[in-house]
Design an enzyme around this catalytic site. Sequence first.
Site, PDB file in Angstrom:
ATOM      1  N   GLU A 138      -4.550   6.992   6.982  1.00  0.00           N
ATOM      2  CA  GLU A 138      -5.617   6.331   6.233  1.00  0.00           C
ATOM      3  C   GLU A 138      -6.014   5.025   6.914  1.00  0.00           C
ATOM      4  O   GLU A 138      -7.200   4.725   7.085  1.00  0.00           O
ATOM      5  CB  GLU A 138      -5.166   6.053   4.799  1.00  0.00           C
ATOM      6  CG  GLU A 138      -6.209   5.306   3.978  1.00  0.00           C
ATOM      7  CD  GLU A 138      -5.695   4.847   2.626  1.00  0.00           C
ATOM      8  OE1 GLU A 138      -6.439   4.126   1.941  1.00  0.00           O
ATOM      9  OE2 GLU A 138      -4.561   5.191   2.261  1.00  0.00           O
TER      10      GLU A 138
ATOM     11  N   HIS B 249       0.831  -1.202   0.000  1.00  0.00           N
ATOM     12  CA  HIS B 249       0.000   0.000   0.000  1.00  0.00           C
ATOM     13  C   HIS B 249       0.872   1.261   0.000  1.00  0.00           C
ATOM     14  O   HIS B 249       0.641   2.201  -0.773  1.00  0.00           O
ATOM     15  CB  HIS B 249      -0.904  -0.039   1.229  1.00  0.00           C
ATOM     16  CG  HIS B 249      -1.933   1.033   1.280  1.00  0.00           C
ATOM     17  ND1 HIS B 249      -2.736   1.259   2.360  1.00  0.00           N
ATOM     18  CD2 HIS B 249      -2.299   1.974   0.362  1.00  0.00           C
ATOM     19  CE1 HIS B 249      -3.554   2.269   2.126  1.00  0.00           C
ATOM     20  NE2 HIS B 249      -3.302   2.731   0.922  1.00  0.00           N
TER      21      HIS B 249
ATOM     22  N   GLU C  58       2.440   1.683  -3.329  1.00  0.00           N
ATOM     23  CA  GLU C  58       1.480   2.228  -4.305  1.00  0.00           C
ATOM     24  C   GLU C  58       1.466   3.750  -4.243  1.00  0.00           C
ATOM     25  O   GLU C  58       1.424   4.433  -5.276  1.00  0.00           O
ATOM     26  CB  GLU C  58       0.081   1.676  -4.013  1.00  0.00           C
ATOM     27  CG  GLU C  58      -1.037   2.289  -4.844  1.00  0.00           C
ATOM     28  CD  GLU C  58      -2.278   2.580  -4.026  1.00  0.00           C
ATOM     29  OE1 GLU C  58      -2.763   3.733  -4.074  1.00  0.00           O
ATOM     30  OE2 GLU C  58      -2.761   1.657  -3.335  1.00  0.00           O
ATOM     31  N   HIS C  59       1.508   4.305  -3.035  1.00  0.00           N
ATOM     32  CA  HIS C  59       1.547   5.766  -2.881  1.00  0.00           C
ATOM     33  C   HIS C  59       2.878   6.347  -3.327  1.00  0.00           C
ATOM     34  O   HIS C  59       2.929   7.374  -3.998  1.00  0.00           O
ATOM     35  CB  HIS C  59       1.308   6.130  -1.412  1.00  0.00           C
ATOM     36  CG  HIS C  59      -0.115   6.062  -0.979  1.00  0.00           C
ATOM     37  ND1 HIS C  59      -0.818   7.157  -0.531  1.00  0.00           N
ATOM     38  CD2 HIS C  59      -0.997   5.037  -0.929  1.00  0.00           C
ATOM     39  CE1 HIS C  59      -2.050   6.813  -0.215  1.00  0.00           C
ATOM     40  NE2 HIS C  59      -2.182   5.513  -0.439  1.00  0.00           N
TER      41      HIS C  59
END
Length: 992
Positions: free
Chosen positions: A174, A76, A79-80
């Site tokens: 998040e 994750h 991905e950012h």
Amino acid sequence: MNQPTDPLNPDIRPGATIHGFRIERSAAVEELNLFCHELKHIATGARYFHLSKEDRENTFAVAFKTVPRDSTGVAHILEHTVLCGSARYPVRDPFFSMMRRSLSTFMNAFTASDWTLYPFSTENRKDFYNLLDVYLDASFFPRLDALSFKQEGHRLEFDEPDARLVYKGVVYNEMKGAMSSPDQVMVRSLMRALYPDTTYHYNSGGDPDEIPQLTHRQLKAFHRIHYHPSNAFFYTYGDLPLADHLAAVERTVLRHFTRIDPETDVPSQPRWDQPRQAQSSYPLSRAENPEKKCQACTAWLNSDIRDTFAVLAMSVLGQVLLGNSASPLRKALIDSGIGSALSDGSGYDADNRDTLFACGLKDVKASDAETVEAIVFDTLRALADGGIDASLVESALHQIEFHRKEVTNVPYPYGIKLLVSLTGCWIHGGDPVRLLDIDTDIRRLREEMSNGGFFESLIRSELLDNPHQVRFVLTPDTEMAERDRQRVESRLEQVRKDLSETEAEEIRRDAEALRRLQETQEDVSCLPTLELSDIPPSVKSIRTARPDRPTPALCFKQPTAGIFYFSSAAGVHRLSSEHLPLVPFFCHAATKMGTRDRDYVDLARSIDAHTGGLAMGAAVRNRFDADGRCMPFVSFNGKCLTRNRSRLFALMEELACRFRFADNSRLKSLLLEYRAGLEAMVVHQGHRLAISSASRNSSPAGMIGEMWQGVHHLVRIKKLCEDLSEAALTDLSRQLSEMAGVLFAPGSLCALLIGEAADVDAAVAEMTDHSDLAALLADPVGPQHLQTPGLSFAEEDPRDGWITSSSVSFVASVFPAVRLGHPDAPALSVLAKLLRSLYLHREIREKGGAYGGFAVYSPETGVFSFGSYRDPHIVETLLVYDNAESFMRDGSFTDQDVKEAILQECSDLDKPDPPGQAARKAFYRRLIGLTDEMRAAFKADILSLTRDRLVEAAETYLSASRCRGIAVISGEDLLKEANRKMGKNPLRLYRI
């Protein structure tokens, strides 16, 4: 399936080699009117799948099989971070910069349990290749610098003025928000229980407790293996030539790599020889009663995702068991009265290597878990022994046929929807063509069914006799949030004590370096861009059609691929003040209660067997005329395969003309189910709810919107659920019946028919056979049927703090401006885009660590809104909103920035819709008086905007002294801390 020539790519033939790719297979999928081309890159082994279709909205995506071996969120965070600058585009944020320089219809990135996807869609060829360049360079050649990792993933900072250490980072915050949500905790905990030995045991998004353990070196190592072409899956869709795509991918990426073995195969979970039990907890507000806030379910591991026949069979069985309110397992669970709704994660899930089926209830006691399990097994045994009604299976197959035919862009453009449906199977070595062209598996299924007992045997083998099952219970914990907070603070305090002066100085240097980086005015001229001349000056227009015979309904003849749509709107202005707040629940219940002709079970089965769905919804719009009046209404929509038009009309007639709300037991179940759905929405849609609450005094539309879809609506429904006595339910039944009588009076429906030309003409003729429905239609269709109800406004602007179970915040600030037609409206629409891209993204996301910050202007209501999503701050974010005018007045933006903001706004204005949705939008534009000429003039004014006009608009409307509505949704401690900081002007606190 056959192999005719693809007219869009006539030179693509199986066995040929082109730009380093070997074409392994080509096939037509006639049902979807497209061609599939499956390819493999010879040198690297990269896979490529192209769907060729006459559709200008072209899609590209690259997917990587990403297999976490812990819960640090490495996939994750990667991905950012790959979107924070690359070799050819070494700027801080090329992804968000390209949003400003593009006419894309979709840009995003997703992290699933075992794959990461980077998709985009656009109608513009130049834009397609601009975005392709940036996406490929970002994916395969990212900079992955340490500061970007700290910004997007996690970092330590000293929180002034007391020098406490705190964790910051976009993904960290998040996931703090995500793991505050019971449904997220439920699904992730259930996977951990069912897959103890494979990658699905881990939280691919990242567990906030483990995220700080991830190092920058580990992130780069993960990228080196997982983002290699040998582990990549390329996808394109649309009408652009495949050969051009292949040349670009080979030239930009693949020629730089040789084949490796990434060792990313996900093994099948070893199967158990006996069932297990598992339990997990989620945080609940201390003000909530935890007694009936558990979830209990039973879940099984099923077939391999690559077995397309087994997946189809279980998909059909899942629809039979749980698909609608009449489905036997769903009905048995809900009718038990133990819980309010199906547990989160219920249904058949074919996303992982081993698929799963789960079912249970939410809002139960912990002691009810065995009872829930007993209901599940008793129902399954009864079906296996007594047989499944063949009509339920046919209804399930009909639903598959319908949704396969229908072209929609919700929630993604059609090309991306197709990709998401096949990615899980494809990356594990499954057949993507077989997933799209399922006729072979359907034929086999019907053959198996003809021998009798197929689904009964499936229930036994996959559920009753399957030992790989778990009884899972999710329990609330009112002290969990506080314990987590104390644990993190204790850990950070120990870290602070152990820091050397050198290490402390390094943290301060990193914070300062990151701050300087975030505030640096970058030269992004290296990024490709479109020009204003690339924007078509016209707006897309959909005209009504004249049918063969007269009808009061408007008609739109559209290429809908064999789908027929009926839509209508009924004004609510004649409802009493007592009834008006109940409109959304009326819409939820009306199609699920049964009628005077039959009970809800028979009705639900008939709807599934003959339609693609019937739905009512509450909406509010504003007229584009001199008085700009508010027009709230109830929509009543249905859709079907063209062969079922008459059945659709009959069902809609039955619901509107022979309604019945007298079944109190059913009414109670629907009310509890509805409340559960609203409660689950808070953490996922907190930004929208905060804006709605802050907007409630801005206009009549804002007041009704909050009454129907906001926090006040949830609070009202929770209050309604406090008394579920027979007397209270009988009174509610009376009110709903009175509402139906008002809403479905003769001449009350403004209606439209959408479909192929012949189908619309046939539908007009068939309406004469349904005279009761025809009598409801307004003649002529017009805004006179949708009026504004009487309303009274509160005297003071909202300044609300809404307490819920959340470790992050959603912060909104809104103010009234002007509507479309005013000379300043175009500037306000572009101003919102510019502030989001240049100011809010930097201050709220990059600096503040929130998942997102944004500004929205509605030309229809004339309301300008600021909002944040999963935000660790409250007071600081409100200050950012107040300083927006200063940012604009200081003028730290260029003419190029203005151009890019105009591109963003025009991208939103020009987003394509599939034929059915395009016609429906044209219908509502007609009702609210928004003409194509007004839309074109608004777009022309946007295209002519200058930098000076934006500054003038900002100075006029963004003043911090301007009256504003404010609303924050957050945890109790966070809100109380914010009020301490606010001093004499605190938020008024309420509990959701």
